[in-house]
Design an enzyme around this catalytic site. Structure first.
Site, PDB file in Angstrom:
ATOM      1  N   SER A 130      28.922 -42.597 -68.430  1.00  0.00           N
ATOM      2  CA  SER A 130      29.642 -41.826 -67.207  1.00  0.00           C
ATOM      3  C   SER A 130      31.326 -41.852 -67.271  1.00  0.00           C
ATOM      4  CB  SER A 130      29.579 -42.470 -65.672  1.00  0.00           C
ATOM      5  OG  SER A 130      30.258 -42.080 -64.930  1.00  0.00           O
ATOM      6  N   TYR A 154      33.407 -35.901 -65.801  1.00  0.00           N
ATOM      7  CA  TYR A 154      33.974 -35.576 -64.551  1.00  0.00           C
ATOM      8  C   TYR A 154      35.019 -34.901 -64.904  1.00  0.00           C
ATOM      9  CZ  TYR A 154      30.607 -37.859 -61.529  1.00  0.00           C
ATOM     10  OH  TYR A 154      29.532 -38.448 -60.720  1.00  0.00           O
ATOM     11  N   THR A 180      29.254 -32.613 -65.280  1.00  0.00           N
ATOM     12  CA  THR A 180      28.647 -32.646 -64.119  1.00  0.00           C
ATOM     13  C   THR A 180      29.536 -31.891 -63.092  1.00  0.00           C
ATOM     14  OG1 THR A 180      27.706 -34.903 -64.495  1.00  0.00           O
ATOM     15  CG2 THR A 180      27.910 -34.266 -62.091  1.00  0.00           C
ATOM     16  N   LYS A 262      25.207 -30.278 -65.912  1.00  0.00           N
ATOM     17  CA  LYS A 262      24.355 -30.964 -65.166  1.00  0.00           C
ATOM     18  C   LYS A 262      24.487 -30.618 -63.582  1.00  0.00           C
ATOM     19  CE  LYS A 262      23.252 -35.847 -63.834  1.00  0.00           C
ATOM     20  NZ  LYS A 262      23.958 -36.334 -62.810  1.00  0.00           N
ATOM     21  N   HIS A 286      21.772 -34.805 -58.267  1.00  0.00           N
ATOM     22  CA  HIS A 286      22.546 -35.898 -58.297  1.00  0.00           C
ATOM     23  C   HIS A 286      21.729 -37.121 -57.358  1.00  0.00           C
ATOM     24  CE1 HIS A 286      26.806 -36.876 -59.504  1.00  0.00           C
ATOM     25  NE2 HIS A 286      26.580 -38.308 -58.910  1.00  0.00           N
TER      26      HIS A 286
HETATM   27  C1  FNR Z   1      24.806 -41.579 -60.061  1.00  0.00           C
HETATM   28  N1  FNR Z   1      24.878 -40.167 -60.727  1.00  0.00           N
HETATM   29  C2  FNR Z   1      25.786 -39.831 -61.645  1.00  0.00           C
HETATM   30  N2  FNR Z   1      25.811 -38.609 -62.257  1.00  0.00           N
HETATM   31  C3  FNR Z   1      26.777 -38.356 -62.958  1.00  0.00           C
HETATM   32  O1  FNR Z   1      26.756 -37.146 -63.424  1.00  0.00           O
HETATM   33  N3  FNR Z   1      27.740 -39.127 -63.211  1.00  0.00           N
HETATM   34  C4  FNR Z   1      27.858 -40.347 -62.524  1.00  0.00           C
HETATM   35  O2  FNR Z   1      29.028 -41.028 -62.623  1.00  0.00           O
HETATM   36  C5  FNR Z   1      27.115 -40.689 -61.770  1.00  0.00           C
HETATM   37  N4  FNR Z   1      27.062 -41.789 -61.144  1.00  0.00           N
HETATM   38  C6  FNR Z   1      25.977 -42.356 -60.131  1.00  0.00           C
HETATM   39  C7  FNR Z   1      25.896 -43.459 -59.532  1.00  0.00           C
HETATM   40  C8  FNR Z   1      25.046 -43.950 -59.052  1.00  0.00           C
HETATM   41  C9  FNR Z   1      24.849 -45.279 -58.095  1.00  0.00           C
HETATM   42  C10 FNR Z   1      23.778 -42.986 -58.911  1.00  0.00           C
HETATM   43  C11 FNR Z   1      22.518 -43.710 -58.115  1.00  0.00           C
HETATM   44  C12 FNR Z   1      23.686 -41.709 -59.290  1.00  0.00           C
HETATM   45  C13 FNR Z   1      23.602 -39.297 -60.609  1.00  0.00           C
HETATM   46  C14 FNR Z   1      22.631 -39.670 -61.796  1.00  0.00           C
HETATM   47  O3  FNR Z   1      23.159 -39.169 -63.061  1.00  0.00           O
HETATM   48  C15 FNR Z   1      21.166 -38.961 -61.453  1.00  0.00           C
HETATM   49  O4  FNR Z   1      21.548 -37.628 -61.415  1.00  0.00           O
HETATM   50  C16 FNR Z   1      20.399 -39.359 -60.236  1.00  0.00           C
HETATM   51  O5  FNR Z   1      20.760 -41.018 -60.169  1.00  0.00           O
HETATM   52  C17 FNR Z   1      19.263 -39.034 -60.369  1.00  0.00           C
HETATM   53  O6  FNR Z   1      18.500 -39.659 -59.209  1.00  0.00           O
HETATM   54  P1  FNR Z   1      17.368 -40.547 -58.965  1.00  0.00           P
HETATM   55  O7  FNR Z   1      16.234 -40.182 -59.998  1.00  0.00           O
HETATM   56  O8  FNR Z   1      18.152 -41.870 -59.688  1.00  0.00           O
HETATM   57  O9  FNR Z   1      17.108 -40.593 -57.774  1.00  0.00           O
END
Ligand code: FNR
Length: 400
Positions: A130, A154, A180, A262, A286
């Protein structure tokens, strides 16, 4: 590894033969990882991981959507040897699984992203670093050796930072850029607001920024000398709510790597993605962390795939918890899935080993469940293996 499911299953059952119970045994049941994570994490970090936007209905919807689809297993199909591998952007990976980009992992475990990246590398699961990682992307790359890795962008309000990030990623061996789109700003997250918890303000999750020449060039003093000003500058440049489809040309100019978008949920956005020549998309909300009341990612998947017509790979995340979820997503058109929160619960409970076991068990479950469903290659999955809860056709004898 062929038939990883049987191997892992057997390994676990063999513990029965050892004279003493293993005091360090980690959970196998997904829900127990979450419960144990709750025990070891304070409110701030726990809810930052487990919580979602607003009422959290989108988070619930992500899970309910999987439950509405049922598998209809096929019999007598020779499933002795299963193949779980898929090819994405010219690289074959052993399983249709990637480690979702997740920032600020230092709030969950002291080893943070390094633990997750190492666990993924050991299994051959691509790790998506990330932009908001606490450990800088180069250090994560170093810990992974030659293992496959992608970088998640990002897209900063400062174009110099956006450009620098993708160039650093390319230089340190990342093989794709995941952009994203759903986070131009932090969502309304009630639990984080209740706990007044935003880890970035404590200097977590800013490792890529504080080591970035373009970011540091705009500071009067280095982040080490004046961390507070650096954090304040970060709050100004992190997101970019002014981006439009036309801006993709900027990114294309600065990287040769495949660009994967994404956060796509609208079929019309899938069409625009194709028109703008992106290399792949990830259907995702997300994990229900951005738009409260948004459609479940799985529910958005079929229409997006209908538009894409296999011209570029469609991946998905948001709600993948077990092997059967992966099968359902792939049967509806996903080429692979991303695993998010389950890995974070593994990280909280047992660091690198925890992440490894979460992923390994999910892959083993996938291998066994696909075999029991009468399919020997994930690439053969299609809707013929599925029925929807409200669709009773499958029960009508005239149609059998
Ligand atoms: C994320 N997600 C996320 N996505 C992204 O593109 N960059 C990021 O820095 C983050 N950071 C992040 C932190 C935390 C704590 C979580 C739980 C999620 C989203 C992640 O990539 C993904 O889309 C989700 O976690 C999918 O959902 P589930 O299956 O974890 O519920």
């Amino acid at each position: 590894m062929n038939n990883i499911g049987n191997m892992i299953q057997f390994q676990i059952y063999q513990e029965m033969l050892s004279p003493e119970p293993n005091p360090n045994k980690l959970p196998v049941v997904y829900e127990e990882w979450g419960e144990k994570a709750r025990e070891v994490l304070k409110d701030g970090p726990y809810y930052y991981v487990a919580g979602g936007a607003g009422s959290e209905r989108t988070m619930d919807a992500n899970l309910e959507a999987f439950n509405r689809w049922k598998l209809v297993p096929k019999m007598f199909r020779n499933v002795e040897n299963r193949n779980l591998s898929v090819t994405l952007f010219g690289h074959t990976i052993p399983y249709p699984v990637l480690s979702a980009p997740i920032g600020v992992q230092s709030i969950i475990h002291k080893d943070g992203e390094l633990a997750s990246a190492r666990a993924s590398a050991e299994l051959g699961v691509p790790y998506i670093t990330s932009s908001a990682s606490t450990i800088p992307m180069e250090k994560i790359a170093e810990a992974m050796g030659d293992a496959p890795r992608w970088f998640q962008l990002y897209w900063s309000k400062d174009p110099d930072i956006a450009k620098s990030f993708v160039q650093r990623a390319e230089a340190s061996g990342y093989s794709a850029i995941v952009v994203t789109l759903d986070t131009p700003m932090m969502a309304w997250r009630e639990y984080d607001l209740k706990n007044a918890y935003l880890p970035f303000l404590a200097g977590e999750g800013v490792g890529n920024y504080f080591t970035d020449p373009a970011f540091c060039a705009k500071l009067d003093q280095s982040p080490e000398e004046d961390p507070l000003s650096a954090i304040m500058h970060w709050t100004q440049v992190f997101g970019n709510a002014s981006l439009t489809w036309d801006d993709l040309a900027f990114l294309r100019k600065h990287t040769k790597l495949p660009i994967i978008l994404k956060g796509i949920l609208q079929p019309d956005d899938a069409k625009l993605a194709l028109e703008h020549g992106v290399d792949g998309i990830i259907v995702s909300n997300h994990g229900g962390r951005q738009v409260d009341g948004a459609i479940a990612a799985l529910d958005a998947l079929p229409l997006v795939c209908e538009v894409i017509q296999d011209q570029i790979p469609v991946l998905m995340d948001s709600g993948i918890r077990r092997g059967s979820d992966i099968i359902k997503a792939m049967a509806l058109g996903a080429k692979a899935v991303l695993v998010g929160r389950p890995c974070m619960y593994g990280l909280a409970v047992a660091g690198e080993q925890g992440v490894k076991e979460v992923l390994q068990n999910m892959i083993a479950d996938l291998d066994i469940t696909i075999g029991l469903s009468g399919v020997s290659s994930v690439q053969d999955l299609d809707e013929s293996i599925l029925t929807k809860e409200d669709d009773k056709r499958i029960l009508r004898p005239s149609q059998i």
